[in-house]
Design an enzyme around this catalytic site. Structure first.
Site, PDB file in Angstrom:
ATOM      1  N   SER A  10       0.962  -1.250   0.088  1.00  0.00           N
ATOM      2  CA  SER A  10       0.156   0.233  -0.089  1.00  0.00           C
ATOM      3  C   SER A  10       0.927   1.226  -0.055  1.00  0.00           C
ATOM      4  CB  SER A  10      -0.955  -0.065   1.015  1.00  0.00           C
ATOM      5  OG  SER A  10      -0.429  -0.055   2.497  1.00  0.00           O
TER       6      SER A  10
ATOM      7  N   CYS B 140       0.442   0.991  10.588  1.00  0.00           N
ATOM      8  CA  CYS B 140       0.926  -0.334  10.124  1.00  0.00           C
ATOM      9  C   CYS B 140       0.818  -1.095   9.004  1.00  0.00           C
ATOM     10  CB  CYS B 140       0.681  -1.169  11.659  1.00  0.00           C
ATOM     11  SG  CYS B 140       1.460  -0.558  13.119  1.00  0.00           S
ATOM     12  N   PRO B 141       1.570  -2.120   8.727  1.00  0.00           N
ATOM     13  CA  PRO B 141       3.018  -2.132   9.068  1.00  0.00           C
ATOM     14  C   PRO B 141       4.126  -0.992   8.669  1.00  0.00           C
ATOM     15  CG  PRO B 141       2.532  -3.496   7.056  1.00  0.00           C
ATOM     16  CD  PRO B 141       1.381  -2.630   7.432  1.00  0.00           C
ATOM     17  N   GLY B 142       3.379  -0.143   7.970  1.00  0.00           N
ATOM     18  CA  GLY B 142       4.463   1.169   7.602  1.00  0.00           C
ATOM     19  C   GLY B 142       4.528   1.710   6.072  1.00  0.00           C
ATOM     20  N   GLY B 143       3.803   1.067   5.333  1.00  0.00           N
ATOM     21  CA  GLY B 143       3.796   1.302   3.893  1.00  0.00           C
ATOM     22  C   GLY B 143       3.903   2.941   3.535  1.00  0.00           C
TER      23      GLY B 143
ATOM     24  N   ASP C 153      -0.973   3.297  15.962  1.00  0.00           N
ATOM     25  CA  ASP C 153      -1.635   1.821  15.504  1.00  0.00           C
ATOM     26  C   ASP C 153      -1.379   0.944  16.582  1.00  0.00           C
ATOM     27  OD1 ASP C 153      -2.457  -0.565  14.010  1.00  0.00           O
ATOM     28  OD2 ASP C 153      -2.335   0.456  12.116  1.00  0.00           O
TER      29      ASP C 153
ATOM     30  N   ASP D  90      -5.524   4.804  19.750  1.00  0.00           N
ATOM     31  CA  ASP D  90      -6.920   4.689  18.871  1.00  0.00           C
ATOM     32  C   ASP D  90      -6.527   5.959  18.193  1.00  0.00           C
ATOM     33  OD1 ASP D  90      -9.026   5.349  17.560  1.00  0.00           O
ATOM     34  OD2 ASP D  90     -10.322   4.660  19.348  1.00  0.00           O
TER      35      ASP D  90
ATOM     36  N   ASP E 180      -4.940   6.106   6.722  1.00  0.00           N
ATOM     37  CA  ASP E 180      -5.448   4.735   5.855  1.00  0.00           C
ATOM     38  C   ASP E 180      -6.122   3.846   6.751  1.00  0.00           C
ATOM     39  OD1 ASP E 180      -5.550   3.117   3.529  1.00  0.00           O
ATOM     40  OD2 ASP E 180      -3.617   2.174   3.986  1.00  0.00           O
TER      41      ASP E 180
ATOM     42  N   LYS F 286     -12.664   4.494   2.202  1.00  0.00           N
ATOM     43  CA  LYS F 286     -13.088   3.141   1.958  1.00  0.00           C
ATOM     44  C   LYS F 286     -14.292   2.924   1.688  1.00  0.00           C
ATOM     45  CE  LYS F 286      -8.782   2.121   3.694  1.00  0.00           C
ATOM     46  NZ  LYS F 286      -7.678   1.869   2.937  1.00  0.00           N
TER      47      LYS F 286
END
Ligand SMILES: C[S@@+](CC[C@H](N)C(=O)[O-])C[C@H]1O[C@@H](n2cnc3c(N)ncnc32)[C@H](O)[C@@H]1O
Length: 354
Positions: free
Chosen positions: A186, A219-222, A238, A258, A275, A304
């Site tokens: 991502s 996470c994971p950090g893209g 996250d 949060d 995201d 989304k």
């Protein structure tokens, strides 16, 4: 009969059709859209050629969220398999002199199968068009681009696009290389967002070494990777684990909190990116809160869209954001696009100038 051809992601034809219908009605150029499910494009016809042309000329392409590219098609052609060039040269409508040639096709499996045909056909066609003075001998980006949009080896729409009011990339798709050090695919979404939603001058002005950024749902950090790569310092929010490689840069602070409750510790956050997988209206309200409170200058976020009426949802969310900022008297800019790397989501850029 002329029409406007809009390219979109396969499966998003009805959203793209609803969007062009909406804008055409706003401009009082009435017409109808033809959109086959999963075809990767939409055809929009006004009731007269003049209106179709006026719609194409007056609507700013940047207002379209679901269209990757568009052009004004003058004719739909059935080509003679044995002499395609001759069939093209029979065009009755007047084409403006073009400075480049684009042979394109839908972003579907059937479309992709036309890729080598288009490559092979491009050179002989170009030669013939130059000979007939339809195309300049030397590429000229100031002139319109001649467009052929193929749905098979013998069927296409022929027309032209305004190079300043569309997407210059082949098929309207910006191809990006996945950086092998990035922790998730991502990462390409944020990279593409910076390339598509900002122009070069804006990228130089808004993305500056040493800025502070907050990444909600990191996470994971893209996405964090894209900010770190641009020499920013990032607060990554996250509950999940962040990639070790990013933590080792010393540019990332990870907060297991949060994202809807987190408040920035510092007053000089330039970028907020988000995201998180949540209802789009909830994310929009959160972005509005950050921008309205002056917690960030720029926001880049995903909405989304698991629902059916995606155009309506996006329209409502963008209106909520724009009206919310306007009510507070804040000068702002909001842009959105369904990017190539976006799936069931669109990406939004928002900026407040103080
Ligand atoms: C699509 S992933 C993000 C991927 C990330 N942008 C990347 O490039 O690696 C969504 C993330 O949002 C996080 N998330 C969802 N709701 C959250 C919340 N309320 N607060 C913080 N993180 C949240 C999830 O834990 C998940 O890691």
């Amino acid at each position: 009969m002329s029409s406007v051809i809009l390219y979109c992601r396969s499966g998003f034809e009805s959203d793209c059709a609803a969007e062009i219908q909406f804008h055409a009605e706003q401009l009082a150029y009435f017409g109808y859209a033809k959109a086959l499910a999963d075809s990767g494009f939409v055809e929009f016809n006004c009731y007269s050629h003049e209106h179709t042309q006026a719609l194409y000329q007056s609507l700013d392409f940047r207002q379209l969220v679901f269209a990757r590219h568009w052009f004004l098609a003058l004719e739909e052609l059935q080509l003679d398999e044995n002499n395609r060039i001759a069939s093209i040269l029979t065009l009755e409508q007047q084409l403006p002199k073009c400075g480049s040639l684009r042979l394109e096709y839908p972003d579907t499996n059937e479309g992709k199968a036309l890729s080598s045909f288009c490559k092979k056909f491009s050179r002989p066609l170009e030669k013939a068009l130059i000979k007939h003075h339809w195309l300049t001998a030397k590429a000229n980006s100031k002139l319109p681009a001649m467009q052929l949009f193929f749905t098979s080896g013998t069927h296409c729409w022929l027309g032209y696009s305004d190079t300043r009011n569309g997407n210059p990339q082949h098929n309207g798709i910006l191809r990006l290389k996945f950086p092998s050090q990035a922790p998730s695919r991502s990462t390409l979404k944020l990279d593409e967002a910076f390339m598509v939603l900002l122009n070069q001058q804006e990228r130089e002005q808004y993305l500056v070494n040493g800025q502070h950024a907050v990444d909600l749902g990191a996470c994971p950090g893209g996405w964090t990777y894209q900010l770190v790569r641009r020499n920013m310092f990032v607060a990554a929010i996250d509950n999940g684990p962040m990639a070790e490689s990013l933590m080792e840069t010393g540019q990332v602070q990870h907060y297991r909190e949060d994202g809807f409750k987190y408040q920035p510790e510092r007053s000089n956050v330039s970028w907020l990116v988000c995201d998180m997988v949540e209802r789009p209206a909830k994310v929009t309200k959160l972005m509005l809160k950050w921008l309205a409170n002056g917690w960030c200058q720029y926001a880049m976020f995903n909405l989304k869209l698991p629902m059916k009426q995606r155009f309506n949802e996006v329209q409502q969310d963008l209106t909520l954001l724009r009206e919310g900022l306007a009510e507070l008297g804040l000068q702002h800019e909001v842009r959105a696009k369904h990017l190539y790397h976006d799936r069931e989501e669109v990406t939004v850029f928002a900026r407040v100038s103080r």
